[in-house]
Scaffold this motif. Sequence first.
Motif, PDB file in Angstrom:
ATOM      1  N   LEU A 177      86.215  62.222  40.786  1.00 36.84           N
ATOM      2  CA  LEU A 177      84.902  62.225  41.582  1.00 36.84           C
ATOM      3  C   LEU A 177      84.116  61.089  41.674  1.00 36.84           C
ATOM      4  O   LEU A 177      83.350  60.659  42.509  1.00 36.84           O
ATOM      5  N   GLN A 178      84.073  60.426  40.315  1.00 33.93           N
ATOM      6  CA  GLN A 178      83.288  59.299  40.075  1.00 33.93           C
ATOM      7  C   GLN A 178      83.501  58.200  41.155  1.00 33.93           C
ATOM      8  O   GLN A 178      82.905  57.285  41.858  1.00 33.93           O
ATOM      9  N   ALA A 179      84.896  58.024  41.187  1.00 31.22           N
ATOM     10  CA  ALA A 179      85.339  57.198  42.373  1.00 31.22           C
ATOM     11  C   ALA A 179      84.995  57.231  43.761  1.00 31.22           C
ATOM     12  O   ALA A 179      84.751  56.593  44.365  1.00 31.22           O
ATOM     13  N   GLN A 180      85.020  58.669  44.075  1.00 26.70           N
ATOM     14  CA  GLN A 180      84.505  59.141  45.509  1.00 26.70           C
ATOM     15  C   GLN A 180      83.192  58.722  45.523  1.00 26.70           C
ATOM     16  O   GLN A 180      82.709  58.569  46.742  1.00 26.70           O
ATOM     17  N   ARG A 181      82.364  59.009  44.481  1.00 22.68           N
ATOM     18  CA  ARG A 181      80.783  58.732  44.508  1.00 22.68           C
ATOM     19  C   ARG A 181      80.481  57.260  44.721  1.00 22.68           C
ATOM     20  O   ARG A 181      79.594  56.930  45.622  1.00 22.68           O
ATOM     21  N   GLU A 182      81.576  56.567  43.965  1.00 20.95           N
ATOM     22  CA  GLU A 182      81.054  54.973  44.266  1.00 20.95           C
ATOM     23  C   GLU A 182      81.337  54.612  45.836  1.00 20.95           C
ATOM     24  O   GLU A 182      80.524  53.784  46.307  1.00 20.95           O
ATOM     25  N   LEU A 183      82.514  55.327  46.523  1.00 23.38           N
ATOM     26  CA  LEU A 183      82.634  54.942  47.569  1.00 23.38           C
ATOM     27  C   LEU A 183      81.538  55.549  48.706  1.00 23.38           C
ATOM     28  O   LEU A 183      81.018  54.694  49.483  1.00 23.38           O
ATOM     29  N   HIS A 191      75.655  63.773  53.332  1.00 22.30           N
ATOM     30  CA  HIS A 191      76.109  65.020  52.751  1.00 22.30           C
ATOM     31  C   HIS A 191      77.215  65.057  51.823  1.00 22.30           C
ATOM     32  O   HIS A 191      77.281  65.630  51.127  1.00 22.30           O
ATOM     33  N   CYS A 192      78.031  64.123  52.143  1.00 24.06           N
ATOM     34  CA  CYS A 192      79.286  63.708  51.136  1.00 24.06           C
ATOM     35  C   CYS A 192      78.793  63.208  49.911  1.00 24.06           C
ATOM     36  O   CYS A 192      79.162  63.769  48.911  1.00 24.06           O
ATOM     37  N   LEU A 193      77.950  62.319  49.959  1.00 21.28           N
ATOM     38  CA  LEU A 193      77.254  61.700  48.613  1.00 21.28           C
ATOM     39  C   LEU A 193      76.751  62.736  47.810  1.00 21.28           C
ATOM     40  O   LEU A 193      76.977  62.998  46.612  1.00 21.28           O
ATOM     41  N   ALA A 194      75.952  63.611  48.562  1.00 17.69           N
ATOM     42  CA  ALA A 194      75.329  64.871  47.903  1.00 17.69           C
ATOM     43  C   ALA A 194      76.271  66.125  47.424  1.00 17.69           C
ATOM     44  O   ALA A 194      76.062  66.426  46.332  1.00 17.69           O
ATOM     45  N   ALA A 195      77.316  66.242  48.171  1.00 18.97           N
ATOM     46  CA  ALA A 195      78.444  67.194  47.540  1.00 18.97           C
ATOM     47  C   ALA A 195      79.056  66.739  46.235  1.00 18.97           C
ATOM     48  O   ALA A 195      79.265  67.392  45.376  1.00 18.97           O
TER      49      ALA A 195
END
Length: 248
Positions: A9-15, A55-59
């Motif tokens: 999840l953190q890797a996805q958040r960074e992207l 919305h992806c970052l918020a999710a």
Amino acid sequence: MELELLPLLQAQRELYAMPRGMDRFQAYLKRLVGSSENDIEFPPLVLMNPMGKEHCLAAVDHLIAIGAEDAAAQAVEDARARLTDVAGAFKVSLVLADDRMGGWTNRMFTGFAARFPSREALIKRPFITVSCWTSETWTADDARWQTLAQVRRAAFVMQHGTPIALRERMTQEGVALAFAGLTALALPDDELAYAREVIAPHLDATDQPTVFACLLGDEAANEAGYPQLGLPKNAGIEVAVAEVTCRR
């Protein structure tokens, strides 16, 4: 069954925190491949939309805030203790799938495929991906049971092979959802009996339109462009859970 949570999840958040554009996409590709020279190092990330909007970052932030990976890690430990007779070692990850904006992921077909991973794919790349959809707002309990269900699906495939016929897919879904603790039925007795009657002649069907319509019902079949059979939402799944739990 050896299981380990691989936090992503953190890797996805960074992207998603990066501005949308080629720099982000290149960073996504680099993360996907990782240190592997000839293959994908982190296959679960194939599911994410690298060009997702705000919305992806918020999710992802929401999933991090509710401790989704902590709940998933507990589910992984629970599943490992309960599936000692299943062979294989797998990494389990939560990945955001975007079904709200951008058209990256078709929920109907991607969700259907995610329910039935192939044995060959699991052996080649031993990862279990738990899909978190942008159209849904999860709780920690959702992360827990979704992880349990997806792990049990993989275990079923490793034990019995990839389910093809409708009856095999129904058995897998009933076993997986009961394993996750989802035994409550939405259909009343009369609708459940009706669904059983409609589905019965199709239990040996292997074509996707029929299997899809029987499992998910008319609304989903219509959205996918498949013929409708007169079935309520998730009819086959409801019948499968009832059969596994010996109810009604």
